[in-house]
Write a protein that holds these residues in place. Structure first.
Motif, mmCIF file in Angstrom:
data_model
loop_
_atom_site.group_PDB
_atom_site.id
_atom_site.type_symbol
_atom_site.label_atom_id
_atom_site.label_comp_id
_atom_site.label_asym_id
_atom_site.label_seq_id
_atom_site.Cartn_x
_atom_site.Cartn_y
_atom_site.Cartn_z
ATOM 1 N N HIS A 28 -85.895 -23.579 -14.934
ATOM 2 C CA HIS A 28 -85.704 -22.365 -14.140
ATOM 3 C C HIS A 28 -86.178 -22.612 -12.715
ATOM 4 O O HIS A 28 -87.366 -22.795 -12.482
ATOM 5 C CB HIS A 28 -86.472 -21.181 -14.734
ATOM 6 N N GLY A 29 -85.255 -22.623 -11.784
ATOM 7 C CA GLY A 29 -85.626 -22.754 -10.384
ATOM 8 C C GLY A 29 -85.894 -24.186 -9.953
ATOM 9 O O GLY A 29 -85.480 -25.147 -10.614
ATOM 10 N N ILE A 30 -86.581 -24.295 -8.827
ATOM 11 C CA ILE A 30 -86.877 -25.601 -8.240
ATOM 12 C C ILE A 30 -88.366 -25.718 -7.932
ATOM 13 O O ILE A 30 -89.095 -24.718 -7.926
ATOM 14 C CB ILE A 30 -86.068 -25.828 -6.940
ATOM 15 N N GLU A 31 -88.774 -26.955 -7.656
ATOM 16 C CA GLU A 31 -90.133 -27.233 -7.217
ATOM 17 C C GLU A 31 -90.050 -28.017 -5.913
ATOM 18 O O GLU A 31 -89.116 -28.799 -5.716
ATOM 19 C CB GLU A 31 -90.874 -28.073 -8.252
ATOM 20 N N ILE A 32 -91.012 -27.803 -5.053
ATOM 21 C CA ILE A 32 -91.086 -28.477 -3.763
ATOM 22 C C ILE A 32 -92.332 -29.352 -3.739
ATOM 23 O O ILE A 32 -93.411 -28.933 -4.186
ATOM 24 C CB ILE A 32 -91.101 -27.457 -2.610
ATOM 25 N N ALA A 33 -92.176 -30.573 -3.211
ATOM 26 C CA ALA A 33 -93.296 -31.514 -3.113
ATOM 27 C C ALA A 33 -94.128 -31.204 -1.875
ATOM 28 O O ALA A 33 -93.585 -31.010 -0.787
ATOM 29 C CB ALA A 33 -92.779 -32.944 -3.039
ATOM 30 N N VAL A 34 -95.438 -31.170 -2.053
ATOM 31 C CA VAL A 34 -96.366 -31.096 -0.929
ATOM 32 C C VAL A 34 -97.368 -32.231 -1.093
ATOM 33 O O VAL A 34 -97.750 -32.574 -2.219
ATOM 34 C CB VAL A 34 -97.078 -29.725 -0.807
ATOM 35 N N VAL A 35 -97.752 -32.843 0.021
ATOM 36 C CA VAL A 35 -98.637 -34.002 -0.020
ATOM 37 C C VAL A 35 -99.925 -33.711 0.737
ATOM 38 O O VAL A 35 -99.925 -32.991 1.737
ATOM 39 C CB VAL A 35 -97.950 -35.265 0.564
ATOM 40 N N LEU A 68 -98.260 -32.662 -5.118
ATOM 41 C CA LEU A 68 -98.083 -31.542 -6.035
ATOM 42 C C LEU A 68 -96.627 -31.100 -5.992
ATOM 43 O O LEU A 68 -96.001 -31.065 -4.926
ATOM 44 C CB LEU A 68 -98.963 -30.352 -5.619
ATOM 45 N N TRP A 69 -96.088 -30.771 -7.164
ATOM 46 C CA TRP A 69 -94.764 -30.149 -7.273
ATOM 47 C C TRP A 69 -95.016 -28.679 -7.572
ATOM 48 O O TRP A 69 -95.575 -28.340 -8.614
ATOM 49 C CB TRP A 69 -93.957 -30.791 -8.384
ATOM 50 N N LEU A 70 -94.620 -27.811 -6.643
ATOM 51 C CA LEU A 70 -94.935 -26.387 -6.735
ATOM 52 C C LEU A 70 -93.692 -25.520 -6.578
ATOM 53 O O LEU A 70 -92.709 -25.950 -5.953
ATOM 54 C CB LEU A 70 -95.929 -26.015 -5.626
ATOM 55 N N THR A 71 -93.767 -24.311 -7.097
ATOM 56 C CA THR A 71 -92.698 -23.349 -6.816
ATOM 57 C C THR A 71 -92.655 -23.155 -5.298
ATOM 58 O O THR A 71 -93.657 -23.397 -4.599
ATOM 59 C CB THR A 71 -92.980 -21.989 -7.467
ATOM 60 N N PRO A 72 -91.529 -22.716 -4.761
ATOM 61 C CA PRO A 72 -91.479 -22.492 -3.309
ATOM 62 C C PRO A 72 -92.581 -21.552 -2.812
ATOM 63 O O PRO A 72 -93.195 -21.802 -1.773
ATOM 64 C CB PRO A 72 -90.086 -21.897 -3.091
ATOM 65 N N GLU A 73 -92.876 -20.515 -3.573
ATOM 66 C CA GLU A 73 -93.903 -19.560 -3.159
ATOM 67 C C GLU A 73 -95.287 -20.228 -3.140
ATOM 68 O O GLU A 73 -96.066 -20.035 -2.206
ATOM 69 C CB GLU A 73 -93.925 -18.344 -4.088
ATOM 70 N N ALA A 74 -95.595 -21.001 -4.170
ATOM 71 C CA ALA A 74 -96.888 -21.683 -4.226
ATOM 72 C C ALA A 74 -96.984 -22.758 -3.149
ATOM 73 O O ALA A 74 -98.045 -22.952 -2.549
ATOM 74 C CB ALA A 74 -97.108 -22.293 -5.612
ATOM 75 N N ARG A 88 -95.544 -22.693 -0.234
ATOM 76 C CA ARG A 88 -95.757 -21.985 1.032
ATOM 77 C C ARG A 88 -97.234 -21.619 1.194
ATOM 78 O O ARG A 88 -97.796 -21.745 2.280
ATOM 79 C CB ARG A 88 -94.880 -20.734 1.082
ATOM 80 N N THR A 89 -97.858 -21.220 0.121
ATOM 81 C CA THR A 89 -99.284 -20.867 0.164
ATOM 82 C C THR A 89 -100.153 -22.105 0.380
ATOM 83 O O THR A 89 -101.147 -22.050 1.095
ATOM 84 C CB THR A 89 -99.696 -20.164 -1.150
ATOM 85 N N CYS A 90 -99.767 -23.219 -0.208
ATOM 86 C CA CYS A 90 -100.559 -24.440 -0.160
ATOM 87 C C CYS A 90 -100.500 -25.146 1.194
ATOM 88 O O CYS A 90 -101.496 -25.716 1.646
ATOM 89 C CB CYS A 90 -100.083 -25.387 -1.261
ATOM 90 N N LEU A 91 -99.342 -25.119 1.835
ATOM 91 C CA LEU A 91 -99.168 -25.852 3.093
ATOM 92 C C LEU A 91 -100.138 -25.362 4.160
ATOM 93 O O LEU A 91 -100.399 -24.169 4.280
ATOM 94 C CB LEU A 91 -97.729 -25.722 3.587
ATOM 95 N N THR A 92 -100.647 -26.286 4.946
ATOM 96 C CA THR A 92 -101.661 -25.969 5.949
ATOM 97 C C THR A 92 -101.062 -25.307 7.190
ATOM 98 O O THR A 92 -101.590 -24.311 7.682
ATOM 99 C CB THR A 92 -102.418 -27.250 6.355
ATOM 100 N N GLN A 93 -99.975 -25.875 7.703
ATOM 101 C CA GLN A 93 -99.404 -25.412 8.979
ATOM 102 C C GLN A 93 -98.297 -24.374 8.765
ATOM 103 O O GLN A 93 -97.434 -24.550 7.907
ATOM 104 C CB GLN A 93 -98.825 -26.606 9.758
ATOM 105 N N ASP A 94 -98.311 -23.339 9.603
ATOM 106 C CA ASP A 94 -97.261 -22.322 9.527
ATOM 107 C C ASP A 94 -95.876 -22.928 9.733
ATOM 108 O O ASP A 94 -94.913 -22.501 9.105
ATOM 109 C CB ASP A 94 -97.500 -21.218 10.559
ATOM 110 N N ARG A 95 -95.761 -23.935 10.606
ATOM 111 C CA ARG A 95 -94.453 -24.556 10.858
ATOM 112 C C ARG A 95 -93.893 -25.182 9.588
ATOM 113 O O ARG A 95 -92.681 -25.200 9.394
ATOM 114 C CB ARG A 95 -94.543 -25.568 11.994
ATOM 115 N N ASP A 96 -94.770 -25.708 8.712
ATOM 116 C CA ASP A 96 -94.319 -26.266 7.437
ATOM 117 C C ASP A 96 -93.928 -25.157 6.465
ATOM 118 O O ASP A 96 -92.951 -25.289 5.723
ATOM 119 C CB ASP A 96 -95.402 -27.148 6.824
ATOM 120 N N LYS A 97 -94.663 -24.067 6.494
ATOM 121 C CA LYS A 97 -94.338 -22.916 5.648
ATOM 122 C C LYS A 97 -92.980 -22.339 6.035
ATOM 123 O O LYS A 97 -92.174 -21.997 5.172
ATOM 124 C CB LYS A 97 -95.420 -21.842 5.780
#
Length: 144
Positions: free
Chosen positions: A23-30, A109-115, A117-126
């Protein structure tokens, strides 16, 4: 009168995969310990390297993943230690590989798009996640 330095050129990806749940997708954040931040995989272009090739190389170096580039996302511009930096981004679907911590990136981390967005440090990345999701929706769930 001094000539301004040219911008630092870099490239990266909003790296995604289909969710393991189906269900849905996951986005990688490093996590990058040098900057103590959570980010999308990205890095500087090497001499003579094109932005698309750099984006794929940086994903591989930072995440261990191969990927298929999709649509280009907005170029992000900001300053680093007083110098202009331009990062070209693409949506990229992960196609294989596995992560191993390295000198530049110690966690993935592989996270839902919402998670993500919360995890990323910079607003430009969000903000890139929002653009990615809108383009994905406009293309009927595809961005490649």
């Amino acid at each position: 009168m001094s000539v301004p330095e040219p911008p630092i050129l870099a490239a990266g990806c909003v790296l995604w995969r289909r969710s393991r749940s189906g269900h849905g997708i996951e986005i990688a954040v490093v996590f990058r310990p040098k900057w103590s931040d959570w980010s999308h995989p990205k890095g500087k272009l090497k001499a003579g390297e094109g932005a698309r090739a750099a984006a794929v190389r940086e994903v591989r170096e930072e995440t261990g993943m191969t990927c298929a580039l999709g649509v280009e996302l907005p170029t992000v511009r900001y300053r680093v230690q007083g110098r202009a930096k331009e990062v070209r981004y693409w949506a990229a679907e992960a196609t294989g590989g596995s992560f191993a911590p390295n000198r530049e990136v110690t966690r993935l981390l592989w996270l839902t798009p919402e998670a993500a967005r919360t995890c990323l440090t910079q607003d430009r990345d969000k903000d890139l996640i929002g653009v990615f999701l809108r383009r994905r929706a406009a293309e009927g769930g595809r961005v490649s």
